[in-house]
Design a protein around this motif. Structure first.
Motif, mmCIF file in Angstrom:
data_model
loop_
_atom_site.group_PDB
_atom_site.id
_atom_site.type_symbol
_atom_site.label_atom_id
_atom_site.label_comp_id
_atom_site.label_asym_id
_atom_site.label_seq_id
_atom_site.Cartn_x
_atom_site.Cartn_y
_atom_site.Cartn_z
ATOM 1 N N MET A 68 0.859 -1.180 0.000
ATOM 2 C CA MET A 68 0.000 0.000 0.000
ATOM 3 C C MET A 68 0.890 1.224 0.000
ATOM 4 O O MET A 68 1.882 1.289 0.714
ATOM 5 N N ARG A 69 0.518 2.198 -0.779
ATOM 6 C CA ARG A 69 1.213 3.475 -0.808
ATOM 7 C C ARG A 69 0.301 4.505 -0.148
ATOM 8 O O ARG A 69 -0.907 4.510 -0.387
ATOM 9 N N SER A 70 0.888 5.382 0.675
ATOM 10 C CA SER A 70 0.067 6.334 1.422
ATOM 11 C C SER A 70 0.840 7.629 1.639
ATOM 12 O O SER A 70 2.070 7.617 1.779
ATOM 13 N N GLU A 71 0.112 8.739 1.654
ATOM 14 C CA GLU A 71 0.714 10.031 1.989
ATOM 15 C C GLU A 71 -0.354 10.953 2.560
ATOM 16 O O GLU A 71 -1.551 10.734 2.375
ATOM 17 N N VAL A 72 0.109 11.980 3.265
ATOM 18 C CA VAL A 72 -0.794 12.954 3.870
ATOM 19 C C VAL A 72 -0.682 14.272 3.109
ATOM 20 O O VAL A 72 0.422 14.739 2.810
ATOM 21 N N VAL A 73 -1.839 14.847 2.792
ATOM 22 C CA VAL A 73 -1.923 16.142 2.125
ATOM 23 C C VAL A 73 -2.396 17.161 3.160
ATOM 24 O O VAL A 73 -3.370 16.897 3.882
ATOM 25 N N ASP A 74 -1.718 18.300 3.234
ATOM 26 C CA ASP A 74 -2.158 19.389 4.104
ATOM 27 C C ASP A 74 -3.088 20.302 3.318
ATOM 28 O O ASP A 74 -2.784 20.677 2.179
ATOM 29 N N VAL A 75 -4.224 20.645 3.922
ATOM 30 C CA VAL A 75 -5.225 21.485 3.263
ATOM 31 C C VAL A 75 -5.519 22.686 4.149
ATOM 32 O O VAL A 75 -5.761 22.535 5.351
ATOM 33 N N GLN A 76 -5.504 23.865 3.566
ATOM 34 C CA GLN A 76 -5.871 25.101 4.255
ATOM 35 C C GLN A 76 -7.289 25.444 3.810
ATOM 36 O O GLN A 76 -7.511 25.790 2.649
ATOM 37 N N THR A 77 -8.259 25.320 4.718
ATOM 38 C CA THR A 77 -9.652 25.577 4.340
ATOM 39 C C THR A 77 -10.086 27.005 4.626
ATOM 40 O O THR A 77 -11.057 27.471 4.062
ATOM 41 N N GLY A 78 -9.422 27.686 5.552
ATOM 42 C CA GLY A 78 -9.747 29.086 5.824
ATOM 43 C C GLY A 78 -10.727 29.274 6.950
ATOM 44 O O GLY A 78 -11.175 28.311 7.567
ATOM 45 N N PRO A 79 -11.089 30.535 7.195
ATOM 46 C CA PRO A 79 -11.934 30.857 8.346
ATOM 47 C C PRO A 79 -13.442 30.709 8.109
ATOM 48 O O PRO A 79 -14.231 30.924 9.007
ATOM 49 N N GLU A 80 -13.845 30.343 6.906
ATOM 50 C CA GLU A 80 -15.268 30.195 6.580
ATOM 51 C C GLU A 80 -15.570 28.730 6.268
ATOM 52 O O GLU A 80 -14.686 27.968 5.900
ATOM 53 N N GLU A 81 -16.826 28.343 6.379
ATOM 54 C CA GLU A 81 -17.234 27.005 5.952
ATOM 55 C C GLU A 81 -16.844 26.841 4.488
ATOM 56 O O GLU A 81 -16.972 27.776 3.695
ATOM 57 N N SER A 82 -16.355 25.655 4.139
ATOM 58 C CA SER A 82 -15.861 25.514 2.776
ATOM 59 C C SER A 82 -16.023 24.096 2.237
ATOM 60 O O SER A 82 -16.136 23.133 2.981
ATOM 61 N N VAL A 83 -16.022 24.048 0.914
ATOM 62 C CA VAL A 83 -15.959 22.803 0.164
ATOM 63 C C VAL A 83 -14.666 22.897 -0.632
ATOM 64 O O VAL A 83 -14.546 23.724 -1.538
ATOM 65 N N TYR A 84 -13.686 22.081 -0.262
ATOM 66 C CA TYR A 84 -12.363 22.126 -0.883
ATOM 67 C C TYR A 84 -12.219 20.935 -1.818
ATOM 68 O O TYR A 84 -12.343 19.785 -1.406
ATOM 69 N N ASP A 85 -11.950 21.193 -3.076
ATOM 70 C CA ASP A 85 -11.845 20.148 -4.091
ATOM 71 C C ASP A 85 -10.499 19.424 -3.950
ATOM 72 O O ASP A 85 -9.441 20.021 -4.150
ATOM 73 N N LEU A 86 -10.555 18.154 -3.596
ATOM 74 C CA LEU A 86 -9.363 17.322 -3.429
ATOM 75 C C LEU A 86 -8.989 16.545 -4.693
ATOM 76 O O LEU A 86 -7.975 15.839 -4.701
ATOM 77 N N THR A 87 -9.776 16.657 -5.744
ATOM 78 C CA THR A 87 -9.577 15.829 -6.927
ATOM 79 C C THR A 87 -8.170 15.970 -7.497
ATOM 80 O O THR A 87 -7.511 14.980 -7.809
ATOM 81 N N GLY A 88 -7.678 17.197 -7.611
ATOM 82 C CA GLY A 88 -6.332 17.419 -8.142
ATOM 83 C C GLY A 88 -5.263 16.814 -7.257
ATOM 84 O O GLY A 88 -4.278 16.238 -7.759
ATOM 85 N N ASP A 89 -5.431 16.909 -5.941
ATOM 86 C CA ASP A 89 -4.481 16.291 -5.008
ATOM 87 C C ASP A 89 -4.458 14.776 -5.204
ATOM 88 O O ASP A 89 -3.392 14.152 -5.192
ATOM 89 N N CYS A 90 -5.636 14.186 -5.384
ATOM 90 C CA CYS A 90 -5.735 12.742 -5.603
ATOM 91 C C CYS A 90 -5.081 12.358 -6.928
ATOM 92 O O CYS A 90 -4.358 11.348 -7.006
ATOM 93 N N GLU A 91 -5.304 13.140 -7.968
ATOM 94 C CA GLU A 91 -4.707 12.848 -9.273
ATOM 95 C C GLU A 91 -3.183 12.934 -9.216
ATOM 96 O O GLU A 91 -2.490 12.089 -9.800
ATOM 97 N N ARG A 92 -2.642 13.936 -8.513
ATOM 98 C CA ARG A 92 -1.185 14.058 -8.362
ATOM 99 C C ARG A 92 -0.621 12.849 -7.611
ATOM 100 O O ARG A 92 0.428 12.314 -7.976
ATOM 101 N N PHE A 93 -1.319 12.439 -6.555
ATOM 102 C CA PHE A 93 -0.890 11.274 -5.792
ATOM 103 C C PHE A 93 -0.850 10.034 -6.679
ATOM 104 O O PHE A 93 0.138 9.296 -6.707
ATOM 105 N N LEU A 94 -1.909 9.803 -7.440
ATOM 106 C CA LEU A 94 -1.978 8.624 -8.302
ATOM 107 C C LEU A 94 -0.942 8.676 -9.424
ATOM 108 O O LEU A 94 -0.401 7.644 -9.830
#
Length: 137
Positions: free
Chosen positions: A1-27
């Motif tokens: 299994m390959r695994s890594e942790v991505v750090d995400v800055q969501t900010g001070p407001e409620e948010s929907v952060y798109d992880l798709t690009g992070d997942c594609e880079r990982f793959l």
């Protein structure tokens, strides 16, 4: 299994952060363009994951629905943090902190408009970690 942790800055407001690009880079970093499963996990008690269309307003609609279904002023028993923070601890019951996606030839099998997103309603914690793990199939 390959695994890594991505750090995400969501900010001070409620948010929907798109992880798709992070997942594609990982793959893309996995040699051989394999088939398998991508497991995404958010190790936080106040955030969840959603597969949703973004950019057309659906992400804002999701946050609006969460405000209606889980209103901050409901009188939550869990009361530390900013006002209404108790609702943030209930969000993962509606949006689980994990997702498993099929990967074929090194590419996530998402629908045309689907994106994998971190949903964060907790304004008290603007930094998140997301663990991406690939299990070769």
């Amino acid at each position: 299994m390959r695994s890594e942790v991505v750090d995400v800055q969501t900010g001070p407001e409620e948010s929907v952060y798109d992880l798709t690009g992070d997942c594609e880079r990982f793959l893309a970093g996995i040699p051989g363009r394999p088939d398998g499963l991508l497991h995404v996990f958010v190790p936080h008690a106040t955030a969840g994951l959603a597969t949703i269309e973004t950019g057309s307003g659906s992400d804002d609609d999701l946050l609006q629905v969460l405000q209606r279904v889980l209103p901050p002023g409901l009188g939550w028993r869990h009361r530390h943090g900013s006002p209404g923070h108790g609702r943030d601890h209930v969000v993962p019951a509606f949006l689980p902190p994990y997702a498993v996606l099929p990967v074929l030839s090194g590419v996530m099998e998402l629908g045309t408009w689907q994106r994998l997103c971190l949903v964060d309603t907790n304004r008290d914690n603007p930094r998140r970690k997301v663990r991406l793990s690939f299990v070769d199939g």
